[in-house]
Design a protein around this motif. Structure first.
Motif, PDB file in Angstrom:
ATOM      1  N   TYR A   2       0.682  -0.926   0.408  1.00 21.72           N
ATOM      2  CA  TYR A   2      -0.150  -0.174  -0.477  1.00 21.72           C
ATOM      3  C   TYR A   2       0.624   1.228   0.359  1.00 21.72           C
ATOM      4  N   THR A   3       0.186   2.274  -0.408  1.00 16.06           N
ATOM      5  CA  THR A   3       0.856   3.806  -0.285  1.00 16.06           C
ATOM      6  C   THR A   3      -0.314   4.463   0.144  1.00 16.06           C
ATOM      7  N   VAL A   4      -0.192   5.137   1.284  1.00 18.64           N
ATOM      8  CA  VAL A   4      -0.654   6.247   1.983  1.00 18.64           C
ATOM      9  C   VAL A   4      -0.352   7.524   1.222  1.00 18.64           C
ATOM     10  N   VAL A   5      -1.244   8.387   0.947  1.00 18.62           N
ATOM     11  CA  VAL A   5      -1.003   9.395   0.403  1.00 18.62           C
ATOM     12  C   VAL A   5      -1.652  10.534   1.738  1.00 18.62           C
ATOM     13  N   GLY A   6      -0.618  11.594   1.244  1.00 15.66           N
ATOM     14  CA  GLY A   6      -1.432  12.564   3.111  1.00 15.66           C
ATOM     15  C   GLY A   6      -0.608  13.403   3.825  1.00 15.66           C
ATOM     16  N   MET A  22      -2.209  -2.971  13.112  1.00 11.86           N
ATOM     17  CA  MET A  22      -2.607  -4.095  11.705  1.00 11.86           C
ATOM     18  C   MET A  22      -0.486  -4.674  11.487  1.00 11.86           C
ATOM     19  N   GLY A  23      -0.106  -4.250  11.471  1.00  9.79           N
ATOM     20  CA  GLY A  23       1.128  -4.820  11.017  1.00  9.79           C
ATOM     21  C   GLY A  23       1.197  -5.199   9.547  1.00  9.79           C
ATOM     22  N   ILE A  24       1.311  -3.912   8.922  1.00 16.98           N
ATOM     23  CA  ILE A  24       1.248  -4.082   7.366  1.00 16.98           C
ATOM     24  C   ILE A  24       2.284  -2.941   7.047  1.00 16.98           C
ATOM     25  N   ASP A  25       3.570  -3.401   6.355  1.00 14.89           N
ATOM     26  CA  ASP A  25       3.955  -2.158   6.099  1.00 14.89           C
ATOM     27  C   ASP A  25       3.069  -1.208   4.682  1.00 14.89           C
ATOM     28  N   TYR A  26       3.667  -0.167   4.683  1.00 11.63           N
ATOM     29  CA  TYR A  26       3.316   0.840   3.851  1.00 11.63           C
ATOM     30  C   TYR A  26       4.214   1.498   3.250  1.00 11.63           C
ATOM     31  N   ASP A  27       3.787   2.025   2.185  1.00 14.11           N
ATOM     32  CA  ASP A  27       4.776   3.086   1.427  1.00 14.11           C
ATOM     33  C   ASP A  27       4.512   4.762   2.207  1.00 14.11           C
ATOM     34  N   HIS A  28       5.053   5.367   2.025  1.00  9.20           N
ATOM     35  CA  HIS A  28       3.990   6.886   2.788  1.00  9.20           C
ATOM     36  C   HIS A  28       4.503   7.802   1.846  1.00  9.20           C
ATOM     37  N   ASN A  29       3.321   8.886   1.400  1.00 11.59           N
ATOM     38  CA  ASN A  29       3.885   9.975  -0.200  1.00 11.59           C
ATOM     39  C   ASN A  29       3.113  10.805   0.915  1.00 11.59           C
ATOM     40  N   PRO A  30       3.745  11.751   2.216  1.00 10.74           N
ATOM     41  CA  PRO A  30       3.477  13.112   2.301  1.00 10.74           C
ATOM     42  C   PRO A  30       3.007  14.207   1.610  1.00 10.74           C
ATOM     43  N   ALA A  31       1.743  13.950   0.527  1.00  9.66           N
ATOM     44  CA  ALA A  31       1.337  14.704   0.440  1.00  9.66           C
ATOM     45  C   ALA A  31       0.585  16.048   0.739  1.00  9.66           C
ATOM     46  N   GLY A  32       0.761  17.971   0.485  1.00 11.95           N
ATOM     47  CA  GLY A  32       0.001  18.617   1.300  1.00 11.95           C
ATOM     48  C   GLY A  32      -1.389  18.641   0.315  1.00 11.95           C
ATOM     49  N   PRO A  33      -2.355  18.819   1.429  1.00  8.47           N
ATOM     50  CA  PRO A  33      -3.718  18.942   0.481  1.00  8.47           C
ATOM     51  C   PRO A  33      -3.910  20.031  -0.274  1.00  8.47           C
ATOM     52  N   ARG A  34      -4.413  19.610  -2.132  1.00  8.97           N
ATOM     53  CA  ARG A  34      -4.586  20.504  -2.588  1.00  8.97           C
ATOM     54  C   ARG A  34      -2.982  20.539  -3.672  1.00  8.97           C
ATOM     55  N   SER A  35      -2.238  19.938  -3.119  1.00  6.66           N
ATOM     56  CA  SER A  35      -1.072  19.948  -3.428  1.00  6.66           C
ATOM     57  C   SER A  35      -1.350  19.252  -5.048  1.00  6.66           C
ATOM     58  N   ASP A  36       0.104  19.673  -6.172  1.00  7.69           N
ATOM     59  CA  ASP A  36       0.039  18.935  -7.871  1.00  7.69           C
ATOM     60  C   ASP A  36      -0.181  16.995  -7.085  1.00  7.69           C
ATOM     61  N   ASP A  37       0.666  16.798  -6.197  1.00  8.21           N
ATOM     62  CA  ASP A  37       1.228  15.756  -5.923  1.00  8.21           C
ATOM     63  C   ASP A  37       0.140  14.951  -5.818  1.00  8.21           C
ATOM     64  N   ALA A  38      -1.306  16.211  -3.979  1.00  7.49           N
ATOM     65  CA  ALA A  38      -2.234  14.989  -4.366  1.00  7.49           C
ATOM     66  C   ALA A  38      -3.402  14.956  -4.967  1.00  7.49           C
ATOM     67  N   ASP A  52      -3.975   0.528  -4.070  1.00  7.49           N
ATOM     68  CA  ASP A  52      -3.538  -0.579  -3.838  1.00  7.49           C
ATOM     69  C   ASP A  52      -3.544  -1.113  -5.088  1.00  7.49           C
ATOM     70  N   GLY A  53      -2.410  -1.303  -5.102  1.00  2.00           N
ATOM     71  CA  GLY A  53      -2.063  -2.189  -6.624  1.00  2.00           C
ATOM     72  C   GLY A  53      -2.430  -1.363  -7.602  1.00  2.00           C
ATOM     73  N   ASP A  54      -3.704  -1.146  -8.392  1.00  2.00           N
ATOM     74  CA  ASP A  54      -4.638  -0.393  -9.532  1.00  2.00           C
ATOM     75  C   ASP A  54      -5.143   0.878  -8.787  1.00  2.00           C
TER      76      ASP A  54
END
Length: 197
Positions: A2-6, A22-38, A52-54
């Motif tokens: 998983y990747t959590v965006v925010g 839950m002990g589940i690994d994830y990547d974190h994308n710390p995008a801010g609200p209304r940012s181009d990345d978000a 989650d995948g696609d």
């Protein structure tokens, strides 16, 4: 994975804390609200999003419900009376805690200045205090739904933390002590550590 965006200081923290519990690994994308990345994940630029995948899922509560059901953790099984009670608590918290805090945020810094009504914040603080007293009365076990931690615990503590940062009245000693115990959990601290990593 998983990747959590925010950004960590947003509702994305709820999702991160849940994954840590839950002990589940994830990547974190710390995008801010209304940012181009978000906006790559949600055209409105709202966070969080979960990749989650696609699939890209949005809204913290929808994401948490999805994760709980998918992994069979931190939730009562769908289609059971226990789940109906849990959902009732979740929806109550969204209405009586989260929505009040969000309304205060909108009238503090989210809306354009000419659309803000600062006077409304006193009424919102009073409403939050009433709801916090109700929640304190409803807390009769180690967790909101009894002996097992569930999604409403994460939501409630996140909102209590948000209320502190927003300058709302402190919750009572019982609720405050419970929230502190929850913040002392290793999973909470692991999610919080993403802020500085």
């Amino acid at each position: 994975m998983y990747t959590v965006v925010g950004a960590t200081k947003s509702r994305a923290f709820r999702v991160m804390w849940m994954l840590e519990e839950m002990g589940i690994d994830y990547d974190h994308n710390p995008a801010g609200p209304r940012s181009d990345d978000a906006k790559k994940f949600n055209p409105l630029g709202k966070i969080p999003a979960l990749v989650d995948g696609d699939e890209v899922l949005t809204d913290s509560m929808a994401i948490m419900t999805y994760l709980g059901d998918k992994h069979g953790q931190l939730t009562a099984p769908a289609g059971t009376p226990a789940r109906a009670r849990q959902d009732a608590m979740t929806f109550w918290l969204v209405d009586e805690f989260d929505a009040i805090l969000w309304a205060a945020a909108k009238h503090s810094f989210v809306l354009p200045e000419d659309q803000r009504v600062p006077a409304i914040k006193d009424a919102l603080k009073a409403e939050f205090a009433r709801s916090a007293a109700v929640l304190s009365d409803r807390l009769t076990g180690p967790f909101l739904m009894g002996d097992q931690m569930t999604i409403p615990d994460i939501l409630a503590v996140h909102c209590i933390n948000w209320s502190i940062g927003a300058g709302f009245p402190r919750v009572d000693d019982k609720l405050g002590a419970w929230a502190k115990e929850m913040r002392d959990r290793p999973a909470f601290k692991a999610a919080q550590a993403k802020e500085t990593s």
